[in-house]
Write an enzyme that holds these catalytic residues in place. Structure first.
Site, PDB file in Angstrom:
ATOM      1  N   ASN A 103       1.920  14.737  -6.474  1.00  0.00           N
ATOM      2  CA  ASN A 103       2.828  13.600  -6.239  1.00  0.00           C
ATOM      3  C   ASN A 103       3.437  13.115  -7.552  1.00  0.00           C
ATOM      4  OD1 ASN A 103       3.000  12.528  -3.324  1.00  0.00           O
ATOM      5  ND2 ASN A 103       0.848  13.109  -3.546  1.00  0.00           N
TER       6      ASN A 103
ATOM      7  N   MET B 142      -8.449   7.721  -7.168  1.00  0.00           N
ATOM      8  CA  MET B 142      -9.573   7.495  -6.263  1.00  0.00           C
ATOM      9  C   MET B 142     -10.539   6.454  -6.850  1.00  0.00           C
ATOM     10  SD  MET B 142      -8.337   9.363  -4.007  1.00  0.00           S
ATOM     11  CE  MET B 142      -9.511   9.629  -2.694  1.00  0.00           C
ATOM     12  N   ARG B 143      -9.983   5.335  -7.239  1.00  0.00           N
ATOM     13  CA  ARG B 143     -10.768   4.208  -7.747  1.00  0.00           C
ATOM     14  C   ARG B 143     -10.329   2.961  -7.011  1.00  0.00           C
ATOM     15  NH1 ARG B 143     -15.057   3.776 -10.771  1.00  0.00           N
ATOM     16  NH2 ARG B 143     -14.316   1.824 -11.658  1.00  0.00           N
ATOM     17  N   ILE B 144     -11.299   2.152  -6.620  1.00  0.00           N
ATOM     18  CA  ILE B 144     -10.946   0.861  -6.035  1.00  0.00           C
ATOM     19  C   ILE B 144     -10.661  -0.106  -7.180  1.00  0.00           C
ATOM     20  CG2 ILE B 144     -11.810  -1.086  -4.679  1.00  0.00           C
ATOM     21  CD1 ILE B 144     -13.379   0.975  -3.020  1.00  0.00           C
ATOM     22  N   LEU B 145      -9.499  -0.726  -7.130  1.00  0.00           N
ATOM     23  CA  LEU B 145      -9.093  -1.635  -8.200  1.00  0.00           C
ATOM     24  C   LEU B 145      -9.575  -3.056  -7.896  1.00  0.00           C
ATOM     25  CD1 LEU B 145      -5.487  -0.212  -8.512  1.00  0.00           C
ATOM     26  CD2 LEU B 145      -7.274  -0.049 -10.274  1.00  0.00           C
TER      27      LEU B 145
ATOM     28  N   ASN C 223       1.106   2.624  -3.638  1.00  0.00           N
ATOM     29  CA  ASN C 223       0.102   3.659  -3.377  1.00  0.00           C
ATOM     30  C   ASN C 223       0.612   4.572  -2.273  1.00  0.00           C
ATOM     31  OD1 ASN C 223      -2.479   4.981  -3.484  1.00  0.00           O
ATOM     32  ND2 ASN C 223      -3.054   3.900  -1.611  1.00  0.00           N
TER      33      ASN C 223
ATOM     34  N   HIS D  79      -1.036   6.901   0.772  1.00  0.00           N
ATOM     35  CA  HIS D  79      -2.301   7.125   1.483  1.00  0.00           C
ATOM     36  C   HIS D  79      -2.067   8.184   2.554  1.00  0.00           C
ATOM     37  CE1 HIS D  79      -6.255   6.249   3.030  1.00  0.00           C
ATOM     38  NE2 HIS D  79      -5.740   6.255   4.236  1.00  0.00           N
TER      39      HIS D  79
ATOM     40  N   SER E 228       1.523   7.405   4.232  1.00  0.00           N
ATOM     41  CA  SER E 228       2.190   6.100   4.129  1.00  0.00           C
ATOM     42  C   SER E 228       2.282   5.692   2.662  1.00  0.00           C
ATOM     43  CB  SER E 228       1.377   5.018   4.850  1.00  0.00           C
ATOM     44  OG  SER E 228       1.060   5.386   6.169  1.00  0.00           O
TER      45      SER E 228
ATOM     46  N   LEU F 299      -8.410  -2.822   0.654  1.00  0.00           N
ATOM     47  CA  LEU F 299      -8.184  -1.381   0.514  1.00  0.00           C
ATOM     48  C   LEU F 299      -7.271  -0.832   1.614  1.00  0.00           C
ATOM     49  CD1 LEU F 299      -9.084   1.164  -1.110  1.00  0.00           C
ATOM     50  CD2 LEU F 299     -10.837   1.482   0.660  1.00  0.00           C
ATOM     51  N   ASP F 300      -6.220  -0.134   1.206  1.00  0.00           N
ATOM     52  CA  ASP F 300      -5.300   0.559   2.122  1.00  0.00           C
ATOM     53  C   ASP F 300      -4.722  -0.370   3.199  1.00  0.00           C
ATOM     54  OD1 ASP F 300      -5.883   2.899   0.718  1.00  0.00           O
ATOM     55  OD2 ASP F 300      -7.526   3.422   2.058  1.00  0.00           O
TER      56      ASP F 300
ATOM     57  N   GLU G  22       4.607  14.054   1.631  1.00  0.00           N
ATOM     58  CA  GLU G  22       4.348  13.043   0.598  1.00  0.00           C
ATOM     59  C   GLU G  22       5.342  13.200  -0.553  1.00  0.00           C
ATOM     60  OE1 GLU G  22       0.284  13.032  -0.697  1.00  0.00           O
ATOM     61  OE2 GLU G  22      -0.470  12.405   1.253  1.00  0.00           O
TER      62      GLU G  22
END
Ligand code: GAR
Length: 228
Positions: free
Chosen positions: A17, A93-96, A110, A112, A139, A147-148, A177
């Site tokens: 991407n 692949m990290r949660i902010l 982002n 997803h 999306s 998250l998402d 994508e």
């Protein structure tokens, strides 16, 4: 010479991407430049791609930080040093932390791999197959602390064939994508996107669920959902 807004791309993996967005910047389709590619994993393919494309890149290994907050602070510092206007998560692949997300509210996108709100989290393609869904997809959305769960800007749907396994489906979705993410980034760069009161706006109008499924826009182009 590249000009316009400066984009930071955060990624953890392959980087396809990022490359699609970089190529759109090179051709002028996105009037902006990627000023920083940052990975949190040393072996991430995105770093090699950035090197090949001549894009400034760095690794910030999350394991070196004592907390999520400390990592996000260092992340913010790198983005500020690179003087970036837009932060694009491309397989990051990290949660902010909520603090980080609020700091970049409206300027943090982002992608997803599902038709949100379906299947936030992981293993999205397998979950769509297991549920017997007719379509899977991807999306692009504004990022909010949950998250998402941020408002969706554009989606692409692909039909699930009987022979598809999760790997094949991921390949099919990835192609889409690479179409929708550069498009959403271009919209942002052109000042056409906004996150206001928890709603995504494009061209001064809210992007609602109905609009996501409309096939064409005034320009006669496919608009927010691109189905195969
Ligand atoms: C993409 O499929 C993207 O949708 C997904 O990671 C992949 C990255 O591919 N993102 C997530 O799962 C985020 N939760 P890439 O590294 O080749 O761009």
């Amino acid at each position: 010479m590249p000009s316009g807004p400066r984009i930071a791309v955060l990624a953890s993996g392959n980087g396809s991407n990022m490359q699609a967005i970089a190529e759109a910047c090179t051709t002028g389709n996105i009037p902006a430049e990627i000023a920083l590619v940052l990975a949190n994993v040393e072996e991430a393919g995105v770093l090699k791609r950035a090197a090949t494309l001549g894009i400034p890149h760095t690794c910030l290994p999350h394991g070196a930080f004592s907390s999520r907050g400390a990592f996000d602070q260092a992340l913010g510092e790198k983005i500020r040093q690179a003087d970036c206007d837009l932060v694009v998560l491309a397989g990051f692949m990290r949660i902010l932390t909520a603090d980080f997300v609020r700091q970049y509210c409206g300027s943090l996108l982002n992608i997803h791999p599902s038709l949100l709100p379906k299947y936030p989290g992981l293993n999205t393609h397998q979950r769509a197959i297991d549920a017997g869904d007719s379509h899977a997809g991807a999306s692009v959305h504004f990022v909010i602390p949950e998250l998402d769960a941020g408002p969706v800007i554009i989606q692409a749907a692909v039909a699930i064939d009987e022979s598809d396994d999760a790997t094949r489906l991921a390949q099919k979705v990835a192609q889409r994508e690479h179409e929708i993410y550069p498009r959403a980034v271009r919209w942002w760069v052109e000042g056409r996107l906004e996150l206001r009161e928890g709603i995504a706006w494009k061209d001064g109008r809210p992007i609602d669920d109905n609009r996501l499924t409309e096939p064409t826009d005034a320009e006669g182009q496919r608009r927010n959902t691109v189905a195969s």
